[in-house]
Design a protein around this motif. Structure first.
Motif, PDB file in Angstrom:
ATOM      1  N   ASP A 413       0.327  -1.044   0.064  1.00  0.00           N
ATOM      2  CA  ASP A 413      -0.376   0.061   0.051  1.00  0.00           C
ATOM      3  C   ASP A 413       1.109   1.364   0.031  1.00  0.00           C
ATOM      4  OD1 ASP A 413      -2.219  -1.522  -0.305  1.00  0.00           O
ATOM      5  OD2 ASP A 413      -2.686  -0.525   2.213  1.00  0.00           O
ATOM      6  N   LYS A 414       0.455   2.159  -0.719  1.00  0.00           N
ATOM      7  CA  LYS A 414       0.814   3.760  -0.676  1.00  0.00           C
ATOM      8  C   LYS A 414      -0.099   4.290   0.306  1.00  0.00           C
ATOM      9  CE  LYS A 414       4.479   3.352  -4.261  1.00  0.00           C
ATOM     10  NZ  LYS A 414       4.848   4.248  -5.809  1.00  0.00           N
ATOM     11  N   ARG A 415       0.412   5.400   0.686  1.00  0.00           N
ATOM     12  CA  ARG A 415      -0.290   6.723   1.339  1.00  0.00           C
ATOM     13  C   ARG A 415      -0.192   7.593   1.161  1.00  0.00           C
ATOM     14  NH1 ARG A 415      -3.192   4.588   7.225  1.00  0.00           N
ATOM     15  NH2 ARG A 415      -3.530   2.036   6.386  1.00  0.00           N
ATOM     16  N   LEU A 416      -1.531   8.684   0.261  1.00  0.00           N
ATOM     17  CA  LEU A 416      -1.400  10.278   0.946  1.00  0.00           C
ATOM     18  C   LEU A 416      -1.669  10.962   2.493  1.00  0.00           C
ATOM     19  CD1 LEU A 416      -0.338  12.825  -0.684  1.00  0.00           C
ATOM     20  CD2 LEU A 416      -2.796  12.321  -1.693  1.00  0.00           C
ATOM     21  N   PRO A 468      -4.472   1.316  -3.140  1.00  0.00           N
ATOM     22  CA  PRO A 468      -3.974  -0.445  -2.498  1.00  0.00           C
ATOM     23  C   PRO A 468      -3.077  -0.460  -3.387  1.00  0.00           C
ATOM     24  CG  PRO A 468      -6.679  -0.079  -2.146  1.00  0.00           C
ATOM     25  CD  PRO A 468      -5.700   1.559  -2.386  1.00  0.00           C
ATOM     26  N   ASN A 469      -2.098  -1.115  -2.712  1.00  0.00           N
ATOM     27  CA  ASN A 469      -1.076  -2.066  -3.875  1.00  0.00           C
ATOM     28  C   ASN A 469      -0.358  -0.414  -5.071  1.00  0.00           C
ATOM     29  OD1 ASN A 469      -1.138  -4.253  -3.158  1.00  0.00           O
ATOM     30  ND2 ASN A 469      -3.384  -4.221  -4.203  1.00  0.00           N
ATOM     31  N   GLY A 470      -0.347   0.281  -4.398  1.00  0.00           N
ATOM     32  CA  GLY A 470       0.553   1.727  -5.453  1.00  0.00           C
ATOM     33  C   GLY A 470      -0.849   1.910  -6.901  1.00  0.00           C
ATOM     34  N   GLY A 471      -1.910   1.532  -7.332  1.00  0.00           N
ATOM     35  CA  GLY A 471      -2.214   0.870  -8.411  1.00  0.00           C
ATOM     36  C   GLY A 471      -2.730   2.220  -8.964  1.00  0.00           C
ATOM     37  N   GLY A 472      -2.912   3.838  -7.799  1.00  0.00           N
ATOM     38  CA  GLY A 472      -3.169   4.415  -8.543  1.00  0.00           C
ATOM     39  C   GLY A 472      -4.525   4.898  -8.315  1.00  0.00           C
ATOM     40  N   THR A 473      -5.372   3.844  -7.730  1.00  0.00           N
ATOM     41  CA  THR A 473      -6.815   4.103  -7.050  1.00  0.00           C
ATOM     42  C   THR A 473      -6.544   4.621  -5.676  1.00  0.00           C
ATOM     43  OG1 THR A 473      -7.564   2.986  -8.718  1.00  0.00           O
ATOM     44  CG2 THR A 473      -8.725   3.126  -6.882  1.00  0.00           C
ATOM     45  N   ARG A 541     -15.815   3.606  -0.624  1.00  0.00           N
ATOM     46  CA  ARG A 541     -14.668   4.729  -0.131  1.00  0.00           C
ATOM     47  C   ARG A 541     -13.985   5.369  -0.845  1.00  0.00           C
ATOM     48  NH1 ARG A 541     -14.527   1.200   5.161  1.00  0.00           N
ATOM     49  NH2 ARG A 541     -11.722   1.152   4.528  1.00  0.00           N
ATOM     50  N   THR A 542     -14.121   4.447  -2.500  1.00  0.00           N
ATOM     51  CA  THR A 542     -13.031   4.894  -3.155  1.00  0.00           C
ATOM     52  C   THR A 542     -13.611   6.428  -3.867  1.00  0.00           C
ATOM     53  OG1 THR A 542     -13.374   2.354  -4.444  1.00  0.00           O
ATOM     54  CG2 THR A 542     -12.615   4.455  -5.903  1.00  0.00           C
ATOM     55  N   ILE A 543     -12.401   6.885  -4.179  1.00  0.00           N
ATOM     56  CA  ILE A 543     -12.970   8.219  -4.943  1.00  0.00           C
ATOM     57  C   ILE A 543     -12.538   8.869  -5.975  1.00  0.00           C
ATOM     58  CG2 ILE A 543     -12.825   9.536  -1.795  1.00  0.00           C
ATOM     59  CD1 ILE A 543     -10.117  10.563  -2.900  1.00  0.00           C
ATOM     60  N   ASN A 544     -13.387   9.857  -7.153  1.00  0.00           N
ATOM     61  CA  ASN A 544     -12.802   9.850  -8.543  1.00  0.00           C
ATOM     62  C   ASN A 544     -11.154  10.800  -8.161  1.00  0.00           C
ATOM     63  OD1 ASN A 544     -12.381  11.642 -10.457  1.00  0.00           O
ATOM     64  ND2 ASN A 544     -14.683  10.676 -10.671  1.00  0.00           N
ATOM     65  N   SER A 545     -10.122  10.126  -9.167  1.00  0.00           N
ATOM     66  CA  SER A 545      -9.131  10.369  -9.341  1.00  0.00           C
ATOM     67  C   SER A 545      -9.400  11.616  -9.180  1.00  0.00           C
ATOM     68  CB  SER A 545      -8.090   9.246 -10.235  1.00  0.00           C
ATOM     69  OG  SER A 545      -8.808   9.627 -11.539  1.00  0.00           O
ATOM     70  N   ASP A 546      -9.589  12.210 -10.037  1.00  0.00           N
ATOM     71  CA  ASP A 546     -10.012  14.080 -10.118  1.00  0.00           C
ATOM     72  C   ASP A 546      -9.904  14.574  -9.132  1.00  0.00           C
ATOM     73  OD1 ASP A 546      -9.474  13.648 -13.099  1.00  0.00           O
ATOM     74  OD2 ASP A 546     -11.152  14.036 -13.190  1.00  0.00           O
ATOM     75  N   TYR A 547     -10.509  13.391  -7.996  1.00  0.00           N
ATOM     76  CA  TYR A 547     -10.913  14.880  -6.238  1.00  0.00           C
ATOM     77  C   TYR A 547      -9.324  14.497  -5.427  1.00  0.00           C
ATOM     78  CZ  TYR A 547     -15.961  14.837  -7.933  1.00  0.00           C
ATOM     79  OH  TYR A 547     -16.567  14.995  -8.510  1.00  0.00           O
ATOM     80  N   VAL A 548      -8.651  13.291  -5.818  1.00  0.00           N
ATOM     81  CA  VAL A 548      -7.299  13.102  -5.028  1.00  0.00           C
ATOM     82  C   VAL A 548      -6.675  14.600  -4.695  1.00  0.00           C
ATOM     83  CG1 VAL A 548      -5.344  12.440  -4.848  1.00  0.00           C
ATOM     84  CG2 VAL A 548      -6.901  11.472  -5.863  1.00  0.00           C
TER      85      VAL A 548
END
Length: 910
Positions: A413-416, A468-473, A541-548
């Protein structure tokens, strides 16, 4: 004060400033050569009658104010100087070689020979005056004055202290360490009265709040005596506030500069709801209904295009004759703004040393501080009454962004992590001080201070996204501290008082013999509140990538109404805050006797009785006083002290000191509250008990020439039940009495030397240098009854103790016609030290030693214009925290650079 005694003190303070070269004619019997000047103008006086006391042998000064006297015997010689229109002066000179030099300052009979005149002249040569004061003092005290602060380019009290022996600052942001002892072991006073802390986590006020515009001098007393706060083991730091030192003036100044990393950053961020001036659009909690999204501040930040540092100041004063006395009014105000930017790494490990968090960390910091001070001082005869009022508003705006591996849930995993944080602190200090000489033998020193602290942290915004898994989601997290907004405030009020009487024992020899006795009091009440809002996601809990990078599209009124998330506090649906209240009451009876046996030996015997009460009541996210069974602390302390001074020669002293003191746990160290951070959290420990300290010092000091010093000292401290910052499980920093005792011992060497001096028609050009080196040994047994420590039963160095400290500076003063230029380079270094002692399987965290190099150059033109150039942190070293690792190299937990600070300033004096 008798005119002769005043003149002696003045002459001692300005000797080097007015000294001039003289012609030496060697004779077997010996000669005294000197120069006489006017105290007001510092100009030579010709035609002054100079004679040997009790004889008819004399001479007069030439047109340069110089004279030479033949002396038939050596030893202590008294010289009498007299001139029409000036007060008669008697000066003692020791002749132990073929020739001795002396400088004398005469005071006009028409001058107001009072404290104002003395202060004005002493302030012009304050480095000399402070060294002279140190030489004559019966106590071990070190000072740094306004002149030295200016010469070394120091901007605040914190920077000033790091130029003194045995003192250093934590590069990771803590307050100063004195002889390896940190915040809890030190105390801070203003004009001798206790100061509060603006931060609920610390005992002492942040010393960088006190810029040099409000500082006359800073004294550091590393040895205890009954007249200072007994809650101290490292040092008492006393800031003497600036007062008027001339008849009248008005000065304005401005400077501008950059931080090299901030100016080059493309993504320096400003927090929404803040401003360059320090205004806040939202100071109080806006939420009254958890079903409504009434937060006004955005989660999104804005980019700062031109992060330029700036500073503006104004100061002025005037002297008024009122009745038989003088009223001095001094006012000053300034505003400083400063940008900092850092990019580095942030890591965390398991107990086995496995890295489970490895992230890039980017910080944007903006600090704006505003200070105002009014000092009114009425002097009449030998007495004065003063009122001092100081207001400080200091605000720090911080945006932190960490991104990378976080294997808390899954190894890949990665986290922001994003946090926006504002600390807005206001301190209001009011003091009424007086010193009255009732008779020749009785004097009283009275003071009362009232302090108010308002500390505000509005809308701390924390968002943590899982990748999750650093996959960009990205996914929102459900933990309470992952989508959080926190409002906290601190409100503290305190009184400090002193009432001391001095009885002077007259004697034919004129030796220093006196008894001082009286009362000190300190009373503090604090209220701390924290309300934590958790924005808990519901469902997917998944968010739109544009909203990051636009999380205001996630947390808003529409999505709250649509039940995509809900707002709850740490107490569920209740708006009741977490809180703790704390109080401290200390009543002190003090007594100190000074007895000078002869011209060489002086003893100061002291006794202090403290009645101490301290209580903390809390209801927080991890505890409640009613349920935890916490009991307030009550104890009486009887604290003896002894200071000895032996004058080996006229230029050297041998000193010794022994004392007992104590150290109380800080309010926040006791309060059971967990404060989450970016890489862990901190929390109090309700089971702490005070530390009891035994202190021993021995020092030899030599003053070869005026303005010069060589000092060598050794010290020993025994701490019973020492307290240390400790890391325990789940990356929590807390506090423990780590064992039965700790030992601290060390040596300090200090040198100030004029390397080169050349005389010109425009004055003396001087190349000078100073250095101090400290070696520190510390050891404590890890014997905590909870057997938390990784090295239980073993030993550890004291937390915060650096084995080696080094401070050095080189200055050159160049005098031209109508101008002068001073340039100074200052180097500081501390070696590796323990940041937190490891517990529950974790190894120690070590703060790596770093060198810092500063350069400052300032010019004074026609006594009106001032120009300064400053370059700080020129070496720009890596600031690092590392965890000790078994059978491998240390693991870097945090690493970043602070950048180089450059500034150019100008001032004008009307």
């Amino acid at each position: 004060m008798e005119p002769q005694l005043q003149l002696k003190r003045i002459a001692a303070a300005i000797t080097l400033a007015v000294a001039a070269s003289t012609t030496v004619y060697a004779q077997e019997s010996g000669k005294i050569a000197g120069k006489i000047v006017d105290i007001e103008t510092l100009q030579p006086i010709s035609g002054v009658s100079v004679s040997l006391s009790g004889t008819n042998k004399g001479t007069s000064t030439n047109d340069k104010g110089e004279f030479i006297l033949d002396v038939s015997t050596r030893g202590t010689i008294k010289i009498v100087s007299s001139y029409v229109g000036y007060n008669r002066d008697t000066t003692s000179v020791i002749l132990n070689s073929d020739i001795s030099n002396v400088s004398i300052a005469l005071v006009s009979e028409n001058s107001a020979l009072d404290e104002v005149v003395i202060t004005r002249r002493r302030s012009q040569v304050s480095e000399l005056a402070i060294l002279d004061e140190r030489k004559k003092s019966n106590l071990m005290i070190e000072k740094i004055g306004a002149q030295e602060l200016s010469r070394k380019g120091v901007s605040d009290a914190e920077g000033a202290l790091t130029k003194m022996s045995g003192v250093t600052k934590s590069s990771s942001g803590s307050n100063v360490f004195v002889r390896g002892l940190g915040d809890r072991y030190n105390s801070t006073t203003l004009n001798g009265l206790a100061l509060p802390s603006e931060d609920p986590i610390t005992k002492n006020i942040s010393l960088d709040f006190f810029n040099t515009s409000v500082i006359q001098s800073i004294g550091v007393n590393k040895t205890f005596n009954p007249l200072i706060n007994a809650d101290v083991a490292g040092a008492n730091i006393d800031i003497l506030s600036k007062n008027l030192t001339e008849d009248s003036f008005l000065e304005i100044g401005a400077s501008s500069g950059i931080n090299t990393q901030a100016i080059n950053a493309k993504d320096f961020q400003r927090i929404d709801g803040t401003s360059w001036f320090g205004n806040l659009s939202e100071r109080n909690i806006p939420i009254t209904d958890l079903t409504k999204f009434d937060f006004h501040n955005k989660l999104n930040t804005s980019t700062v295009k031109n992060p330029i540092n700036s500073s503006y100041s104004i100061a002025g004063g005037k002297r008024f004759q009122i009745g038989e006395g003088n009223l001095n009014v001094f006012l000053t105000g300034n505003m400083n703004s400063e940008y900092k930017y850092s990019k580095g790494v942030l890591r965390q490990t398991t107990t086995t040393g496995t890295i489970f968090r490895d992230q890039e960390s980017v910080r944007s910091d903006y600090n704006v501080s505003k200070t105002g001070m009014a000092n009114l001082r009425y002097t009449f005869g030998r007495n004065y009454v003063a009122f001092n009022s100081l207001f400080i508003n200091d605000q720090t705006q911080n945006y932190t962004r960490n991104y990378g591996l976080d294997a808390s849930v899954d190894p890949n995993d990665k986290r922001l992590f994003r946090r926006q944080q504002v600390l807005d602190n206001k301190i209001f200090v009011n003091q009424l001080l007086s010193n009255i000489e009732l008779t020749e033998i009785w004097k009283v020193d009275l003071g009362v201070g009232y302090n108010v602290v308002k500390g505000l942290e509005p809308d701390r915004r924390t968002i943590v996204l899982r990748e999750p898994n650093g996959g960009g989601t990205y996914q929102l997290l459900a933990e309470e501290n992952s989508n959080q907004r926190q409002y906290s405030d601190i409100d503290e009020k305190g009184w400090s008082t002193k009432a001391l009487a001095t009885y002077k024992i007259l004697n034919e020899e004129g030796l220093d013999r006196k008894i001082e006795f009286g009362y000190n009091g300190e009373f503090v009440d604090r209220k701390f509140n924290a309300t934590i809002f958790n924005q808990a996601p519901i469902g997917d809990r998944t968010i739109n990538s544009d909203y990051v990078n636009d999380l205001d599209q996630v947390f808003n009124s529409a999505n709250l109404a649509s039940k995509l998330f809900e707002i709850r506090t740490g107490r569920g649906q209740s708006l009741d805050p977490y809180w703790y209240t704390a109080s401290k009451k200390v009543h002190s009876g003090v007594a100190m006797a000074t007895y000078q046996f002869d011209e060489k030996l002086t003893a100061v015997l002291g006794l202090r009785f403290d009645n101490v009460f301290q209580d903390v009541i809390y209801n927080t996210n991890i505890g409640n006083t009613d349920l935890d069974g916490y009991k307030p602390f009550k104890k009486n302390y009887v604290l003896p002290s002894l200071n000895l001074k032996y004058a080996l020669t006229e230029k050297s002293n041998l000193r010794a000191s022994g004392s007992m003191s104590y150290t109380l746990p800080q309010f926040a160290e006791l309060a059971y509250f967990n404060n989450a951070g970016a890489n862990g959290s901190t929390q109090g420990n309700k089971n702490l008990v005070p530390v009891e300290n035994t202190n021993i010092d021995l020092k030899w000091e030599l003053f070869p020439n005026q303005g010069e010093l060589i000092s060598v000292g050794v010290f020993y401290k025994n701490l019973k039940n020492p307290i240390a910052q400790t890391e325990r499980g789940s990356n929590v920093i807390t506090f423990y009495n780590v064992g039965g005792k700790a030992t601290v011992a060390g040596a300090e060497i200090e040198v100030k030397k004029n390397l080169l001096k050349t005389e010109t028609d425009n004055g003396s050009n001087i190349l000078s240098a100073g250095a101090n080196v400290s070696y520190l040994y510390s050891s404590q047994r890890l014997e905590n009854i909870e057997t938390l420590f990784t090295k239980t039963g073993g030993t550890s160095k004291l937390q915060g103790a650096s084995p080696l400290l080094l401070n050095a500076d080189v200055s050159y003063l160049l005098n031209g016609k109508g101008w002068n230029l001073t340039s100074t380079a200052v180097l500081n270094y501390f070696s590796d030290r323990i940041y937190a002692i490891g517990a529950q399987g974790f190894n120690d965290i070590v703060e790596k030693g770093v060198p810092t190099l500063d350069f400052v150059s300032s010019a004074n033109i026609h006594k009106k214009w001032g120009v300064s150039l400053k370059a700080r942190n020129l070496l720009n070293p890596n600031v690092r925290l590392e965890r000790k690792a078994d059978n491998m190299g240390n693991i870097v937990l945090e690493s970043y650079k602070r950048g180089v600070d450059l500034s150019l300033g100008v001032s004008y004096k009307f």
